[in-house]
Design an enzyme around this catalytic site. Structure first.
Site, mmCIF file in Angstrom:
data_model
loop_
_atom_site.group_PDB
_atom_site.id
_atom_site.type_symbol
_atom_site.label_atom_id
_atom_site.label_comp_id
_atom_site.label_asym_id
_atom_site.label_seq_id
_atom_site.Cartn_x
_atom_site.Cartn_y
_atom_site.Cartn_z
ATOM 1 N N HIS A 93 -1.161 0.231 -10.004
ATOM 2 C CA HIS A 93 -1.749 -0.745 -9.076
ATOM 3 C C HIS A 93 -2.322 -1.960 -9.825
ATOM 4 C CE1 HIS A 93 -3.702 -1.164 -4.838
ATOM 5 N NE2 HIS A 93 -3.437 -2.347 -5.378
ATOM 6 N N GLU A 137 -3.885 7.210 -4.691
ATOM 7 C CA GLU A 137 -4.202 6.681 -6.024
ATOM 8 C C GLU A 137 -5.541 7.230 -6.511
ATOM 9 O OE1 GLU A 137 -3.946 2.421 -5.742
ATOM 10 O OE2 GLU A 137 -1.933 2.539 -4.934
ATOM 11 N N ARG A 196 0.852 -1.176 0.000
ATOM 12 C CA ARG A 196 0.000 0.000 0.000
ATOM 13 C C ARG A 196 0.892 1.230 0.000
ATOM 14 N NH1 ARG A 196 -3.380 -2.722 -1.681
ATOM 15 N NH2 ARG A 196 -5.427 -3.181 -0.819
HETATM 16 C C1 DGY Z 1 -5.785 -6.060 -3.148
HETATM 17 O O1 DGY Z 1 -6.362 -7.112 -3.384
HETATM 18 O O2 DGY Z 1 -5.863 -5.489 -2.063
HETATM 19 C C2 DGY Z 1 -4.963 -5.501 -4.227
HETATM 20 O O3 DGY Z 1 -4.203 -4.412 -3.830
HETATM 21 C C3 DGY Z 1 -5.844 -5.125 -5.391
HETATM 22 O O4 DGY Z 1 -6.706 -4.100 -5.011
#
Ligand code: DGY
Length: 312
Positions: A278, A260, A231
């Site tokens: 992402h 984001e 993240r």
């Molecule tokens: C998640 O599954 O959390 C990935 O980052 C995709 O959003």
């Protein structure tokens, strides 16, 4: 009678179609005044389907008084208010494990790309520069030291990938793991100092916010690379931008950002960073497996009282 389900925002078409076939689904994103809609109709819904990027905050959970389950498309839980769900006795299903391979592959893709300059070399060829000069030498990956912040489900797969590159692996977690065949560093700063490549694979959330601070980035140092597939909030992004611009670290491979889909403009001009939108889990195979688990979590909950993969 079909269960009435609230779908928070758009999902991939195959999942939307499967949900619509099995349930009485209402698309919340089509409501121009969601607050008024929820005050009038919130009590009708027993399930909420959302995704990791959108989550479910306390206001949404409280606006659904009959809610029994949240089924989320994704492994990240940082945007779901788990405390609010627990208080209300709402089950939370998510999609762990099925995305480990794709995310680990992306981590290694970023690592190879930034160290060997693959994207930069591609830009070099396309811009017609090759006949004029040689592309600069890059940094070897094989045999180097890989530090992993967060040796969880995804971190372990990244560590396995590293064996194919003859890399030495160490990790930092809050606690040492009894079954991990890698050396444990009790200090993230020491791990960063040791590593050639520091890969962030920890879960996000408030506790992990800015864990990778300017101090950690400086411990990684001018020969070190930072890779983030976790993240954006785990890294102090402003400090990272400064460090990259001032070459206080060698480079970074980033799939995730603090805000984001907005990426700091200052990164666009830098050739020591690889930027992805992402996409770590975004393969056809993985996204279908995630969709199947979103459905399975709902079915399992309605049949057995708990989602197949429960987050709480
Ligand atoms: C998640 O599954 O959390 C990935 O980052 C995709 O959003």
């Amino acid at each position: 009678m079909k269960h009435r389900i609230l779908q928070f925002d758009r999902l991939q078409p195959s999942l939307e179609a499967a949900l619509a076939e099995r349930y009485d689904v209402h698309p919340l994103w089509t409501e121009s005044d969601q607050k008024t809609f929820l005050s009038r109709h919130g009590h009708e819904f027993v399930a909420l389907v959302t995704r990791a990027a959108s989550g479910a905050d306390a206001a949404l959970i409280d606006g659904l008084p009959s809610l029994r389950i949240i089924s989320s498309f994704g492994v990240g839980l940082d945007k779901i208010d788990l405390d609010a769900a627990k208080r209300r006795g709402v089950a939370v299903g998510y999609t762990p494990d099925v995305l480990n391979d794709a995310v680990a592959d992306t981590a290694f893709g970023l690592l190879l790309d930034v160290a060997r300059g693959l994207s930069a070399a591609d830009r070099f060829v396309r811009s017609g520069e090759w006949p004029n000069r040689n592309f600069p030498l890059s940094v070897q990956v094989s045999g180097k030291r890989l530090g992993i912040l967060g040796l969880g489900r995804i971190g372990r797969v990244i560590a396995r990938r590293a064996s194919g590159f003859d890399m030495e692996v160490r990790y930092h977690n809050r606690r040492e793991l009894a079954d991990a065949p890698y050396a444990y560093e009790s200090s993230l700063e020491e791990l960063a100092r040791w590593a050639d490549f520091l890969v962030i694979a920890s879960a996000g959330g408030a506790e992990a916010r800015h864990l990778v601070s300017a101090k950690i980035i400086d411990a990684l140092g001018p020969a070190g690379f930072l890779i983030n597939i976790s993240r954006g909030t785990v890294v102090d992004e402003a400090a990272l931008v400064d460090a990259l611009a001032q070459r206080r670290i060698a480079g970074a491979g980033l799939d995730v950002f603090e805000n984001e889909p907005h990426v700091p403009q200052a990164l666009f001009a830098l050739d020591n960073v690889v930027l992805l939108p992402h996409i770590a889990s975004a393969t056809h195979e993985t996204r279908e497996a995630m969709a199947a688990l979103v459905l399975e979590n709902l079915t399992h909950f309605f049949e057995h009282g708990a989602p197949k993969a429960s987050a709480i």
